[in-house]
Design a protein around this motif. Structure first.
Motif, PDB file in Angstrom:
ATOM      1  N   ALA A 279      72.471  31.358  -7.386  1.00 23.34           N
ATOM      2  CA  ALA A 279      71.787  31.431  -8.307  1.00 23.34           C
ATOM      3  C   ALA A 279      72.473  30.473  -9.002  1.00 23.34           C
ATOM      4  O   ALA A 279      71.973  29.710  -9.657  1.00 23.34           O
ATOM      5  N   SER A 280      74.006  31.344  -9.400  1.00 25.54           N
ATOM      6  CA  SER A 280      75.057  30.535  -9.934  1.00 25.54           C
ATOM      7  C   SER A 280      75.285  29.246  -9.139  1.00 25.54           C
ATOM      8  O   SER A 280      75.516  28.264 -10.059  1.00 25.54           O
ATOM      9  N   LEU A 282      73.199  26.634  -7.723  1.00 24.84           N
ATOM     10  CA  LEU A 282      71.684  26.306  -7.823  1.00 24.84           C
ATOM     11  C   LEU A 282      71.559  26.209  -9.912  1.00 24.84           C
ATOM     12  O   LEU A 282      71.746  24.629 -10.090  1.00 24.84           O
ATOM     13  N   ALA A 283      72.400  26.668 -10.250  1.00 25.78           N
ATOM     14  CA  ALA A 283      73.104  26.473 -11.469  1.00 25.78           C
ATOM     15  C   ALA A 283      73.701  25.271 -11.943  1.00 25.78           C
ATOM     16  O   ALA A 283      73.617  24.259 -12.804  1.00 25.78           O
ATOM     17  N   ALA A 284      75.198  25.428 -11.282  1.00 22.48           N
ATOM     18  CA  ALA A 284      75.980  25.154 -11.617  1.00 22.48           C
ATOM     19  C   ALA A 284      75.332  23.347 -11.036  1.00 22.48           C
ATOM     20  O   ALA A 284      76.144  22.095 -12.123  1.00 22.48           O
ATOM     21  N   SER A 286      72.971  22.071 -10.606  1.00 25.30           N
ATOM     22  CA  SER A 286      71.897  20.650 -10.970  1.00 25.30           C
ATOM     23  C   SER A 286      72.171  20.483 -11.914  1.00 25.30           C
ATOM     24  O   SER A 286      72.084  19.743 -13.167  1.00 25.30           O
ATOM     25  N   SER A 287      73.242  21.041 -12.856  1.00 26.24           N
ATOM     26  CA  SER A 287      73.930  21.167 -13.814  1.00 26.24           C
ATOM     27  C   SER A 287      74.714  19.600 -14.185  1.00 26.24           C
ATOM     28  O   SER A 287      74.189  18.893 -14.839  1.00 26.24           O
ATOM     29  N   GLN A 290      72.469  16.799 -13.798  1.00 22.84           N
ATOM     30  CA  GLN A 290      72.005  16.345 -15.159  1.00 22.84           C
ATOM     31  C   GLN A 290      72.253  14.292 -15.833  1.00 22.84           C
ATOM     32  O   GLN A 290      74.388  14.316 -15.630  1.00 22.84           O
ATOM     33  N   GLU A 299      84.811  20.233 -17.435  1.00 26.23           N
ATOM     34  CA  GLU A 299      83.513  21.145 -17.235  1.00 26.23           C
ATOM     35  C   GLU A 299      83.467  21.132 -15.621  1.00 26.23           C
ATOM     36  O   GLU A 299      82.556  21.922 -15.177  1.00 26.23           O
ATOM     37  N   GLU A 302      85.270  23.131 -13.520  1.00 23.62           N
ATOM     38  CA  GLU A 302      84.517  24.566 -13.303  1.00 23.62           C
ATOM     39  C   GLU A 302      83.459  24.460 -13.091  1.00 23.62           C
ATOM     40  O   GLU A 302      83.034  25.171 -11.854  1.00 23.62           O
ATOM     41  N   PHE A 303      82.484  23.270 -12.838  1.00 22.20           N
ATOM     42  CA  PHE A 303      80.878  24.428 -12.019  1.00 22.20           C
ATOM     43  C   PHE A 303      81.184  24.079 -10.444  1.00 22.20           C
ATOM     44  O   PHE A 303      81.045  24.789  -9.897  1.00 22.20           O
ATOM     45  N   SER A 306      83.079  27.314  -9.301  1.00 24.90           N
ATOM     46  CA  SER A 306      81.804  28.236  -9.710  1.00 24.90           C
ATOM     47  C   SER A 306      81.420  28.028  -8.282  1.00 24.90           C
ATOM     48  O   SER A 306      80.008  28.989  -7.399  1.00 24.90           O
ATOM     49  N   GLU A 310      81.264  31.025  -5.529  1.00 25.92           N
ATOM     50  CA  GLU A 310      79.901  31.027  -5.133  1.00 25.92           C
ATOM     51  C   GLU A 310      79.413  31.433  -3.308  1.00 25.92           C
ATOM     52  O   GLU A 310      78.676  32.370  -2.597  1.00 25.92           O
TER      53      GLU A 310
ATOM     54  N   ILE B  18      76.621  32.405 -13.322  1.00 30.51           N
ATOM     55  CA  ILE B  18      76.203  32.033 -14.070  1.00 30.51           C
ATOM     56  C   ILE B  18      75.624  31.912 -15.775  1.00 30.51           C
ATOM     57  O   ILE B  18      75.840  31.592 -16.416  1.00 30.51           O
ATOM     58  N   ARG B  20      79.095  31.558 -17.250  1.00 28.01           N
ATOM     59  CA  ARG B  20      79.148  29.934 -17.738  1.00 28.01           C
ATOM     60  C   ARG B  20      78.301  29.106 -17.206  1.00 28.01           C
ATOM     61  O   ARG B  20      78.630  28.366 -18.202  1.00 28.01           O
ATOM     62  N   ALA B  21      77.532  28.782 -15.914  1.00 32.22           N
ATOM     63  CA  ALA B  21      77.593  27.877 -16.197  1.00 32.22           C
ATOM     64  C   ALA B  21      76.383  27.682 -17.045  1.00 32.22           C
ATOM     65  O   ALA B  21      76.199  26.327 -17.534  1.00 32.22           O
ATOM     66  N   THR B  24      78.302  26.663 -20.329  1.00 35.54           N
ATOM     67  CA  THR B  24      78.784  25.035 -20.366  1.00 35.54           C
ATOM     68  C   THR B  24      77.499  23.931 -20.573  1.00 35.54           C
ATOM     69  O   THR B  24      76.947  23.137 -21.441  1.00 35.54           O
ATOM     70  N   ASN B  25      76.559  24.417 -19.855  1.00 34.60           N
ATOM     71  CA  ASN B  25      74.999  23.681 -19.516  1.00 34.60           C
ATOM     72  C   ASN B  25      74.495  23.384 -21.393  1.00 34.60           C
ATOM     73  O   ASN B  25      74.800  22.420 -21.799  1.00 34.60           O
ATOM     74  N   PRO B 107      66.519  31.832  -8.055  1.00 38.02           N
ATOM     75  CA  PRO B 107      67.548  30.434  -8.374  1.00 38.02           C
ATOM     76  C   PRO B 107      67.272  29.729  -9.097  1.00 38.02           C
ATOM     77  O   PRO B 107      65.316  29.717  -9.162  1.00 38.02           O
ATOM     78  N   PHE B 108      67.401  29.091 -10.587  1.00 30.84           N
ATOM     79  CA  PHE B 108      66.770  28.256 -11.019  1.00 30.84           C
ATOM     80  C   PHE B 108      67.510  27.130 -11.603  1.00 30.84           C
ATOM     81  O   PHE B 108      68.851  26.780 -11.669  1.00 30.84           O
ATOM     82  N   ALA B 110      69.220  24.092 -13.722  1.00 32.38           N
ATOM     83  CA  ALA B 110      69.253  24.070 -15.242  1.00 32.38           C
ATOM     84  C   ALA B 110      68.331  22.858 -16.123  1.00 32.38           C
ATOM     85  O   ALA B 110      67.986  23.886 -17.405  1.00 32.38           O
TER      86      ALA B 110
END
Lengths: 488, 234
Positions: A279-280, A282-284, A286-287, A290, A299, A302-303, A306, A310, B18, B20-21, B24-25, B107-108, B110
């Motif tokens: 999850a972490s 994928l979140a990083a 996909s951010s 963007q 930033e 940091e991603f 992460s 992970e 999570i 943190r991400a 930030t986002n 998992p998702f 952003a």
């Protein structure tokens, strides 16, 4: 009347003989003895002597009285005797049945049946006893007695069907293998025809579960009292077997249910543990993709950090899972070499610096440590698991102590944190792999459970040991000791 | 800047990575973000900061995410978006039944989280529907005053139950509604476990209002959880 008293006195001599016959031999012999004494008395003591017949009619009364007394006394004595022996038989029966019952309460059916067979054989002084169960897939028998006697008792059910030509029942046909109907030319008559053989069906739940087969010693037969005892024992066995089977079924269901529970607990734990780092990541990731935002260098870094951290964590988890499955499969062999334990600790801490970034690390490594025989990768994993747990459970900005020291039995590694510690209730299960836990506990314990289970197996594969201590001032301390000599 | 920018969002998750991400986002998208690690911390932050929206991981050690939902719902209607690991449908349903507004499965991505946050905030900005007697989305038009439903201009005849069901969806557009919620709204408080009724009526409703009932545009299934009336992009 001198004649009468004369008769009465002498008749006293005959009564003990009648009573003796009654007690020893029973009702019939008692009557015979009465008649015999009547005749003997008439012959020897009543005039005219030495011939049957009574001269003085008044002596008839005495003679009849004698006969009557003898018969009644004989019958009363015989009755009493029969009642006493009946009571003895029933007492024996009760004891034997109680023993059967007691033997059948043992958890395992098979040794119980064997013990029951032996008990019956000893009680009835038989040559051989077999308890045969036939409704299982394969008929089984439990025997007591010596080889030749057992041989005479006859073969088991399967070969008896072959020799007698009787068709197998549906339950037997359901068993493994194929049933072929063969009628040999010299089909032996059924063993039951033999003298001194008894077969008592064992019934339970309305069906025949099997039979109790008994062989008396040579030139002995079964008494009616034995038959009654055997029927009762067979009934007792039937109930006990049904109960034992129910118990076994219940135990099997329980075991299945627990395995299921264990499996779903494992899946829950593993899927949560694997998905959390995913999850972490994928979140990083996909951010970063963007397009509506412009990320600053910090930033972006940091991603990326992460994602990297992970991904490593995921890798350690997968490593633990693989190790555990290898360990459970018994395929784990440490590749032992001589290493500097201090360098190993430095290595691990360097690799985990992101994990421990929020904590203070305090290292205590003496200068003069001897090299230790260990599998570098495996002990790296053990230390990583312990340090990762410490970082996970102890709050940020607390201290994690890592200490190496020489001990009597080898080199001692200690990892101590200032976290909430371990609940005493959790302690016994701490190193167990995937024990089922209440749902809410799985979350907090899954990672730790897996890591510690692996650590324990790896340390033990090195001939060392690992344990947990509760420091007086709180937190948790995990310790493992590796021997300084290569384990044989 | 998007219309929802500036909203204050409380992110509750015990995983630092999570937190943190997401922080930030969301921050980069103009939100004012606060984080909490435990349920207790979340409740404390909630009382102090009064966030506009809460992103909540269900899987917290005691007290759990469900306890947070309960507490927040006792105090108002702050939108709550639940984060939960896939395959935990029962947890999602429990959270939605307690009053969570939506859920995102871990998992998702952003974008997915951002989209859900925007939808939830949009509802917040919109006045309650009561005043507005005509509901429109895409080709679907429902005149609540005259009980008239049209799809692509042609009139649709609904049975009373079908109409009630549609109304229940319209009352909460874009929100996940669990089977239990829908059953209780349409059939009454005694219902809750009779999901098969609901599935039958949703299928009938789809046949009448959807162009392609096999691939619905409006009445979307949320597997294992319930349904959602999806608003067409305007």
């Amino acid at each position: 009347m001198p004649g009468l008293s004369h008769i009465n006195n002498v008749s006293m001599l005959y009564l003990p003989a009648v009573l003796l016959a009654a007690v020893r031999l029973g009702r019939g012999p008692a009557i015979a003895a009465s008649l015999l004494s009547f005749l003997a008395f008439d012959f020897f003591f009543v005039d005219p002597r030495f011939q049957f017949g009574v001269g003085n009619p008044s002596e008839w009364a005495s003679l009849i009285l004698l006969l009557f007394t003898a018969i009644v006394a004989g019958q009363v004595a015989a009755d009493q005797q029969a009642r006493a022996s009946d009571a003895r038989a029933r007492e024996r029966e009760a004891i034997v049945l109680y023993d059967v019952l007691r033997l059948m309460t043992e958890p395992d059916l098979e040794p119980s049946l064997r013990a029951v067979a032996e008990r019956l054989r000893a009680e009835l002084d038989l040559a051989a006893v077999a308890v045969e169960l036939r409704d299982e897939r394969t008929p089984r028998r439990f025997v007591a007695g010596d080889e030749p006697a057992l041989h005479r008792l006859g073969p088991g059910l399967a070969s008896r069907v072959l020799s007698s030509g009787r068709a197998p029942t549906a339950a037997q046909r359901a068993g493994p293998g194929r049933w072929v109907r063969v009628i040999p030319a010299n089909a032996a008559p059924g063993v039951p025809a033999q003298a001194g053989f008894a077969s008592v069906p064992i019934l339970g739940d309305g069906t025949q579960l099997g039979s109790l087969q008994l062989l008396a010693r040579a030139d002995r037969a079964f008494a009616p009292a034995d038959d009654r005892l055997l029927t009762a024992a067979a009934a007792q066995l039937g109930t006990a077997i049904v109960r034992a089977r129910l118990r076994r079924d219940a135990a099997e269901n329980e075991a299945l249910r627990r395995t299921d529970e264990l499996k779903s607990a494992l899946l829950d734990a593993v899927s949560h543990d694997l998905r959390t780092p995913l999850a972490s990541i994928l979140a990083a990731a996909s951010s970063l993709r963007q397009r509506d935002v412009t990320w600053s260098d910090d930033e972006r870094a940091e991603f990326l950090a992460s994602i990297e951290d992970e991904a490593r964590r995921l890798d350690r988890l997968v490593g633990n899972l693989l190790d555990l499955s290898r360990i459970e499969a018994g395929a784990l062999r440490p590749q032992v070499g001589w290493y500097d334990a201090g360098a190993l600790v430095d290595d691990v801490l360097g690799r985990l610096r992101h994990v421990t970034a929020q904590h203070r690390i305090s290292l205590h490594i003496p200068e003069d440590l001897p090299p230790v025989p260990l599998d570098y990768v495996e002990i790296d994993q053990v230390l990583s698991n312990l340090i990762e747990n410490a970082a996970k459970y102890a709050p940020a900005s607390t201290t994690i102590d890592v200490t190496l020291r020489r001990a009597d039995d080898g080199l001692r590694f200690e990892v101590r944190d200032e976290g909430p510690g371990i609940e005493p209730a959790e302690e016994p299960e701490l190193f167990a792999s995937f024990h089922p836990m209440p749902r809410k506990a799985i979350r907090s314990a899954s990672g730790i459970g897996l890591g510690l289970a692996v650590a324990k197996r790896l340390v033990e594969a090195h001939g060392g040991r690992i344990w947990f201590e509760r420091p007086n001032d709180g937190g948790a301390r995990f310790i493992f000791v590796l021997p300084l000599a290569i384990a044989a | 800047m998007s219309p929802s920018a500036g909203a204050r969002i409380l992110v509750v998750d015990d995983e630092p990575a999570i937190r943190r991400a997401v922080r930030t986002n969301l921050h980069a998208h103009g939100f004012d973000v606060e984080t909490a690690e435990t349920a207790a911390e979340a409740l404390e932050r909630f009382e102090h900061l009064r966030p506009d929206l809460i992103v909540l991981d269900l899987n917290l050690p005691e007290p759990t995410g469900l306890d947070v939902i309960r507490h927040v719902r006792e105090r108002g209607s702050t939108p709550i978006i639940v984060l939960s690991v896939r395959d935990a449908e029962r947890d999602k349903v429990a959270a939605l039944d307690l009053g969570a507004d939506d859920y995102v499965t871990k998992p998702f991505g952003a974008d997915e989280l951002l989209a859900r946050i925007r939808v939830a905030l949009r509802h917040l900005a919109r006045p309650p529907r009561g005043a507005d007697s005509v509901f429109r989305t895409g080709d679907l038009r429902v005149d609540l005053e005259r009980r008239e439903v049209t799809s692509g201009g042609r009139p649709v005849r609904l049975t009373p139950t079908e109409y009630e069901l549609l109304k229940a969806f319209i009352a909460h557009p874009d929100r996940v509604l669990t089977d239990r919620m829908l059953l209780q709204q349409v059939w009454g408080a005694d219902y809750g476990d009779e999901s098969h009724y609901l599935h039958v009526y949703v299928a009938r409703l789809r046949k009448k209002v959807e162009d392609d009932p096999q691939r619905p545009r409006y009445l979307i299934t949320e597997p294992g959880v319930g349904y959602r009336l999806l608003l067409a992009d305007e």
